[in-house]
Design a protein around this motif. Sequence first.
Motif, mmCIF file in Angstrom:
data_model
loop_
_atom_site.group_PDB
_atom_site.id
_atom_site.type_symbol
_atom_site.label_atom_id
_atom_site.label_comp_id
_atom_site.label_asym_id
_atom_site.label_seq_id
_atom_site.Cartn_x
_atom_site.Cartn_y
_atom_site.Cartn_z
ATOM 1 N N PHE A 113 0.843 -1.192 0.000
ATOM 2 C CA PHE A 113 0.000 0.000 0.000
ATOM 3 C C PHE A 113 0.877 1.240 0.000
ATOM 4 O O PHE A 113 1.806 1.350 0.793
ATOM 5 N N VAL A 114 0.584 2.144 -0.893
ATOM 6 C CA VAL A 114 1.272 3.421 -0.934
ATOM 7 C C VAL A 114 0.216 4.467 -0.597
ATOM 8 O O VAL A 114 -0.593 4.852 -1.438
ATOM 9 N N LEU A 122 8.177 8.873 -4.303
ATOM 10 C CA LEU A 122 9.359 7.991 -4.286
ATOM 11 C C LEU A 122 9.243 6.874 -5.318
ATOM 12 O O LEU A 122 10.214 6.550 -6.003
ATOM 13 N N LEU A 123 8.049 6.285 -5.443
ATOM 14 C CA LEU A 123 7.854 5.234 -6.441
ATOM 15 C C LEU A 123 7.980 5.795 -7.864
ATOM 16 O O LEU A 123 8.547 5.148 -8.745
ATOM 17 N N CYS A 124 7.479 6.994 -8.075
ATOM 18 C CA CYS A 124 7.576 7.633 -9.386
ATOM 19 C C CYS A 124 9.051 7.911 -9.716
ATOM 20 O O CYS A 124 9.504 7.664 -10.843
ATOM 21 N N ARG A 126 11.628 6.327 -8.496
ATOM 22 C CA ARG A 126 12.262 5.024 -8.709
ATOM 23 C C ARG A 126 11.973 4.510 -10.115
ATOM 24 O O ARG A 126 12.862 4.006 -10.783
ATOM 25 N N SER A 127 10.738 4.650 -10.566
ATOM 26 C CA SER A 127 10.391 4.139 -11.895
ATOM 27 C C SER A 127 11.166 4.868 -12.989
ATOM 28 O O SER A 127 11.564 4.253 -13.979
ATOM 29 N N GLY A 128 11.423 6.161 -12.813
ATOM 30 C CA GLY A 128 12.230 6.905 -13.779
ATOM 31 C C GLY A 128 13.671 6.409 -13.790
ATOM 32 O O GLY A 128 14.293 6.286 -14.858
ATOM 33 N N ARG A 129 14.219 6.114 -12.615
ATOM 34 C CA ARG A 129 15.591 5.612 -12.524
ATOM 35 C C ARG A 129 15.707 4.205 -13.106
ATOM 36 O O ARG A 129 16.686 3.882 -13.782
ATOM 37 N N ILE A 130 14.686 3.376 -12.877
ATOM 38 C CA ILE A 130 14.683 2.023 -13.444
ATOM 39 C C ILE A 130 14.565 2.089 -14.973
ATOM 40 O O ILE A 130 15.211 1.328 -15.694
ATOM 41 N N ALA A 131 13.771 3.031 -15.484
ATOM 42 C CA ALA A 131 13.659 3.202 -16.944
ATOM 43 C C ALA A 131 15.018 3.570 -17.540
ATOM 44 O O ALA A 131 15.392 3.074 -18.611
#
Length: 182
Positions: A113-114, A122-124, A126-131
């Motif tokens: 749960f976020v 933070l999740l957003c 992270r997703s940019g860094r993973i991309a």
Amino acid sequence: MNALPWNNANVNDEARWFGTEICLTAKIAKHAVSGLVREGIAILHSVKNGGGALEVKFKSDDFPVRINARDTYDVSVLLLKDAVILNPVIHTSTPIVRLPERPNLGFYTNPRFVASAAEQKLLCYRSGRIALLRQLNDKLAEISPVDAYHHDDISHTENENIDKVRDYLIENIRLLSHPVTS
């Protein structure tokens, strides 16, 4: 003695002229007539003692024999095969590239749960860094598939390891696509 390419040859050049076709004639004719010395066309196998001794294979023999080339024979080259000319060693000024050590990815699991806006940011982030890691990994896979990570593993990289993995990917892409010259 006529000038032969292997006169005063280095020890490292023993097999350099392998396959050269030579003609051997006895310096003293009566030695050839009496059978003490063989004459004829032979294939050079190796050069010994700075060119003083040769290992040759006569066409009728199964194995090469060693002959005293300086004192016993006049040697003439019929067909020269020189490994240095046929397979030249190209010396470059490029040093051997040492790739950085491959970092461990770890394993990240998404939280169930976020709830807060800060956690969503933070999740957003992270997703940019993973991309970015996926794009870098795809680029590295084009250059060197062995050094790239599996595509699915990149998605599960722990937050603490993202920077290490990014640096690894960038450094490998830089080293493999543009070798350093001195």
